[in-house]
Design a protein around this motif. Structure first.
Motif, PDB file in Angstrom:
ATOM      1  N   THR A  79      77.383  79.071 142.127  1.00  0.00           N
ATOM      2  CA  THR A  79      77.359  79.734 140.881  1.00  0.00           C
ATOM      3  C   THR A  79      78.819  79.371 140.138  1.00  0.00           C
ATOM      4  O   THR A  79      80.052  79.102 140.834  1.00  0.00           O
ATOM      5  N   GLY A  83      78.644  83.128 130.175  1.00  0.00           N
ATOM      6  CA  GLY A  83      77.952  83.701 131.136  1.00  0.00           C
ATOM      7  C   GLY A  83      77.768  82.783 132.596  1.00  0.00           C
ATOM      8  O   GLY A  83      78.909  82.227 132.835  1.00  0.00           O
ATOM      9  N   LEU A 112      63.707  86.210 139.812  1.00  0.00           N
ATOM     10  CA  LEU A 112      63.912  87.288 138.757  1.00  0.00           C
ATOM     11  C   LEU A 112      62.982  88.481 139.067  1.00  0.00           C
ATOM     12  O   LEU A 112      63.122  89.344 138.905  1.00  0.00           O
ATOM     13  N   TYR A 147      70.304  80.885 134.652  1.00  0.00           N
ATOM     14  CA  TYR A 147      71.305  81.267 133.848  1.00  0.00           C
ATOM     15  C   TYR A 147      71.278  82.731 133.349  1.00  0.00           C
ATOM     16  O   TYR A 147      70.380  83.289 133.129  1.00  0.00           O
ATOM     17  N   SER A 148      72.547  83.290 133.706  1.00  0.00           N
ATOM     18  CA  SER A 148      72.787  84.823 133.203  1.00  0.00           C
ATOM     19  C   SER A 148      73.758  84.871 131.934  1.00  0.00           C
ATOM     20  O   SER A 148      74.966  84.472 132.098  1.00  0.00           O
ATOM     21  N   SER A 149      73.457  85.398 130.983  1.00  0.00           N
ATOM     22  CA  SER A 149      74.045  85.563 129.654  1.00  0.00           C
ATOM     23  C   SER A 149      75.089  86.659 129.951  1.00  0.00           C
ATOM     24  O   SER A 149      75.080  87.377 130.689  1.00  0.00           O
ATOM     25  N   LYS A 170      77.048  90.060 128.983  1.00  0.00           N
ATOM     26  CA  LYS A 170      76.386  91.400 128.605  1.00  0.00           C
ATOM     27  C   LYS A 170      77.042  91.729 127.287  1.00  0.00           C
ATOM     28  O   LYS A 170      78.083  91.409 126.927  1.00  0.00           O
ATOM     29  N   GLY A 204      71.448  92.264 128.665  1.00  0.00           N
ATOM     30  CA  GLY A 204      71.654  90.820 129.316  1.00  0.00           C
ATOM     31  C   GLY A 204      70.107  89.910 129.573  1.00  0.00           C
ATOM     32  O   GLY A 204      69.210  90.576 129.383  1.00  0.00           O
ATOM     33  N   ASP A 228      68.566  86.841 131.580  1.00  0.00           N
ATOM     34  CA  ASP A 228      68.507  86.040 132.577  1.00  0.00           C
ATOM     35  C   ASP A 228      67.313  84.950 132.516  1.00  0.00           C
ATOM     36  O   ASP A 228      66.007  85.568 132.527  1.00  0.00           O
ATOM     37  N   TRP A 233      64.431  97.096 132.339  1.00  0.00           N
ATOM     38  CA  TRP A 233      64.068  95.756 132.500  1.00  0.00           C
ATOM     39  C   TRP A 233      62.779  95.259 132.205  1.00  0.00           C
ATOM     40  O   TRP A 233      61.804  96.062 132.322  1.00  0.00           O
TER      41      TRP A 233
END
Length: 384
Positions: A124, A131, A141, A188-190, A192, A197, A199, A239
């Protein structure tokens, strides 16, 4: 079952348990080494009528072909060795991780137990402004909130004997939620914002993996897409997730179809009390893996409550059910799997948790047949 159930869920459980992995500096890098070992004595007894398909409570799967059976093997987590390296280079937080996993129980005292499953291998990079981007192999996910919040993650849950010998037990997989799955991916994780958030993941497409019948579908150029919106604040988390992939037929008379699945869940903890609820639904959702029942519409429901009775003892009750909406060919006649588990989790020290669970798994067929598996597990797990 070898390519499906053996999970690289150690890293997530690792974090949840605040395990004390060993870290040391090597130039610009911090290198970490840690792992997990667990063993549970499980005893099961199966009764009732024959139910087809992936009936987890049936004599064939639940008790491994016997009326009663016992095993000393892994719970829902395998044994694992996790290595990582992290640094900040050129303004980016960089990390690489490889996790190798292995099972405890086999049917032989002399044959080699040398199968190693490298379920995680990714890197990563990112920072607080952009992010994080992940490339490699890791869990999906979809379904992560349910399985990583399940109290039986560090226990056994449904002690299905057909999977525990040579692999792991099932927790509430197939009886409350679908398996989270492990895929090659670019994700990709944005950052917060106000607790929110996003993903998203471009996932290497997979073929169907029906365990009891020949494969009907393959995949060509269409990748799988997964996405998740999360929110957290105080002791609450929520979520929303989805995944989709086109499955292309390799069998005459069977049409192509597109898997479309959705989920919503939430958890809350306040003091000694913890609650979790999750629902999944869609076409091609599968019992243990994507499309393992083909073009079938299914729904999964999972609820759990835990209470920390003392500083070291946590008690919990979890119930899950997975239902097929239609009696399609892929179900093998299976209408539903359900599991109820009562557990006690005692923190012996910062590394070891001792676990005792009892539960019942029920499978029902569209023809009215019902199978029942009563099970108990006792053992422990160490994070190091």
């Amino acid at each position: 079952m070898k390519k499906i159930i053996m999970g690289g869920m150690v890293a997530a459980a690792f974090t949840a348990q605040h395990a004390g992995a060993v870290d040391f500096k090597a130039g610009d890098w911090t290198v970490g080494v840690g792992g997990i070992v667990n063993a549970y004595y499980t005893q099961v007894s199966c009764s009732g009528n024959a139910v087809g398909g992936l009936a987890l409570a049936s004599k064939g799967l639940g008790c491994g072909g016997q009326d009663d059976r016992s095993t000393i093997g892994n719970g829902l987590l395998p044994n694992g060795l996790v290595t990582s390296a992290s640094s900040n280079l050129g303004g980016y937080d960089v990390k690489a991780l490889i996790g190798m996993y292995h099972a405890t129980a086999t049917d032989s005292a002399i044959s080699q137990n040398s199968g190693v499953d490298v379920r995680q291998a990714y890197f990563t990079f990112g920072n607080a402004e952009m992010g994080t981007i992940k490339m490699g192999r890791d869990n999906g996910l979809f379904g992560a909130g349910a399985i990583f919040g399940d109290m039986t993650l560090i226990g056994a849950g449904a002690p299905v004997q057909a999977t525990q010998r040579g692999r792991v037990t099932l927790g509430h997989i197939g009886a409350g939620y679908s398996y989270v799955g492990y895929y090659g991916q670019i994700a990709y994780s944005s950052p917060k914002s106000a607790g929110f958030g996003v993903d998203v993941a471009l996932v290497s497409p997979v073929s169907d993996t029906p365990l009891l019948t020949p494969s009907l579908y393959s995949t060509k150029t269409s990748p799988q897409l997964q996405g998740q919106l999360t929110w957290s604040g105080g002791g609450a988390k929520a979520w929303l997730g989805a995944k989709t992939q086109k499955f292309e037929s390799v069998t005459a008379g069977v049409k192509d179809f597109t898997m479309n699945a959705f989920e919503a869940g939430a958890s809350y903890s306040e003091g000694a009390l913890g609650l979790l609820a999750n629902v999944q639904g869609g076409k091609g959702l599968g019992v243990l893996s994507d499309a393992d029942q083909g073009n079938t519409t299914a729904r999964n429901y999972f609820v759990q409550g835990t209470y920390k009775a003392t500083g070291k003892m946590k008690l919990g009750l979890g119930y899950g059910i997975s239902k097929n909406s239609d009696n399609t060919t892929g179900t093998g006649g299976l209408k539903s799997n359900a599991n109820l588990t009562l557990g006690a989790y005692y923190t012996l020290n910062s590394a070891i948790t001792l676990v005792g669970e009892v539960g019942q798994t029920r499978s029902k067929g569209f023809n009215g047949n019902e199978a029942k598996m009563n099970g108990a597990s006792l053992g422990g797990i160490i994070f190091f």
